[in-house]
Design an enzyme around this catalytic site. Structure first.
Site, PDB file in Angstrom:
ATOM      1  N   SER A 287      37.786  29.423  43.315  1.00 58.93           N
ATOM      2  CA  SER A 287      38.179  30.421  42.329  1.00 58.93           C
ATOM      3  C   SER A 287      39.557  30.070  41.783  1.00 58.93           C
ATOM      4  O   SER A 287      40.264  29.231  42.336  1.00 58.93           O
ATOM      5  CB  SER A 287      38.193  31.811  42.987  1.00 58.93           C
ATOM      6  OG  SER A 287      38.585  32.808  42.078  1.00 58.93           O
ATOM      7  N   CYS A 288      39.943  30.710  40.676  1.00 59.25           N
ATOM      8  CA  CYS A 288      41.270  30.508  40.090  1.00 59.25           C
ATOM      9  C   CYS A 288      41.545  31.663  39.137  1.00 59.25           C
ATOM     10  O   CYS A 288      41.197  32.805  39.435  1.00 59.25           O
ATOM     11  CB  CYS A 288      41.357  29.152  39.390  1.00 59.25           C
ATOM     12  SG  CYS A 288      40.155  28.938  38.067  1.00 59.25           S
ATOM     13  N   GLY A 289      42.124  31.393  37.974  1.00 66.55           N
ATOM     14  CA  GLY A 289      42.384  32.456  37.015  1.00 66.55           C
ATOM     15  C   GLY A 289      41.159  32.842  36.202  1.00 66.55           C
ATOM     16  O   GLY A 289      40.822  34.007  36.073  1.00 66.55           O
TER      17      GLY A 289
END
Length: 320
Positions: A287-289
């Site tokens: 996951s990330c932004g």
């Protein structure tokens, strides 16, 4: 895990496509590994058909440059592509090739939008694609585009490690307005659901974290430590920072060489994952932004052979 595919908005059915990394039978391929060096790409490009009108399969560089919305220099991917690129390269715009019905940035496109984008780039299903990033960032958004190509079942996809080294080592570059490729007929693909996590499932995983009997899943967050901790703001206005319950902070910069911005060697990547006390036997979600740099962790897991390919997925849309 059984492979299932669907065309977004369509019905799920058993997969009939071949694995993305298996070569088609009618010809040999120029590149054997997923991550390739500038030298390997340059040699592969020399083997391309000599004329632009040839319909024979070829190696095509795909520029996937993209910059954050708060980029201090106001740069855009298409601008750096026009300024400097690998000869014969095409441009893949993740802000355009997306689900236009979603309120969230660059979510995976429909099968039809993906096929249309590939056709406009002049790509055929049996072409061999090498995805690369801007010289400035080294590795940033290209892993997301390479992952997207795999989600939609393109048979041969590779990642350049990286354009910064390509330029430093003196390989050919083009400048100015790019060529307009001949539009091809790219078949509408299927969508590999086993590579993607969507919001409803992710919310359930978050609520179940720490509960007795819940499946233990590693959630790996590629954002900066400050954004993960909630001490630094998100780059998109109105979006709070912080992290999902049970997630582990692995800022993507830790997986890259600080000078060259190339992916670290496999043994170094494995050491990082072990230092984070990750269990390779557990399923992993990156996951990330918004789902872009999460693909860098996915890439690092793949290259270091840490965990199983069947138990590794990316959360599309991620923190946003």
């Amino acid at each position: 895990m059984a492979l299932r595919v669907l065309c977004r908005g369509g019905s799920i059915r058993p997969a009939t496509i071949k694995s993305w990394h298996r070569p088609l039978q009618h010809r040999g391929y120029a590149l054997s590994s997923y991550v390739v060096t500038p030298k390997e790409l340059n040699e592969a490009l020399q083997k391309n058909p000599p004329t632009k009108i040839s319909t024979d399969p070829k190696v095509i560089p795909i520029c996937a440059s993209w910059f954050m919305p708060n980029d201090p220099h106001g740069r855009t991917g298409i601008e750096v592509f026009k300024k400097k690129r690998i000869p014969s390269a095409r441009f893949f715009d993740i802000d355009e090739v997306k689900d236009h019905d979603s309120p969230y940035p660059h979510m995976l496109p429909t099968c039809e939008i993906f096929a249309e984008a590939m056709a406009k780039m002049g790509v055929r299903k049996d072409d061999e694609l090498v995805i690369y990033d801007s010289e400035e960032l080294g590795l940033f958004s290209a892993p997301r585009v390479a992952w997207t190509m795999r989600v939609y079942g393109h048979p041969r996809v590779h990642l350049l490690n990286n354009f910064k080294i390509w330029v430093q080592e003196g390989y050919p570059i083009e400048e100015g307005p790019p060529m307009v490729p001949n539009i091809t007929k790219y078949p509408i693909p299927t969508y590999n659901t086993d590579m993607v996590v969507k919001f409803a499932e992710m919310k359930t995983i978050g609520y179940d974290h720490g509960k007795e009997g819940a499946e233990e899943i590693h959630i790996l967050d590629a954002r900066s430590k400050g954004r993960w901790e909630g001490s630094d703001p998100e780059p998109r206005p109105g979006l709070r920072s912080g992290h999902m319950p049970g997630s582990t902070s692995i800022p993507f910069q830790e997986l890259l060489d600080p000078e060259t911005k190339t992916l670290l060697p496999a043994d170094k990547l494995k050491e990082i994952f072990e230092a984070k006390q990750l269990d390779p036997k557990k399923p992993m979600i990156t996951s990330c932004g918004t789902g872009v740099t999460a693909a860098i962790i996915e890439l690092a897991l793949k290259e270091s052979k840490f965990g199983s390919d069947d138990d590794r997925r990316l959360y599309d849309g991620s923190w946003t």
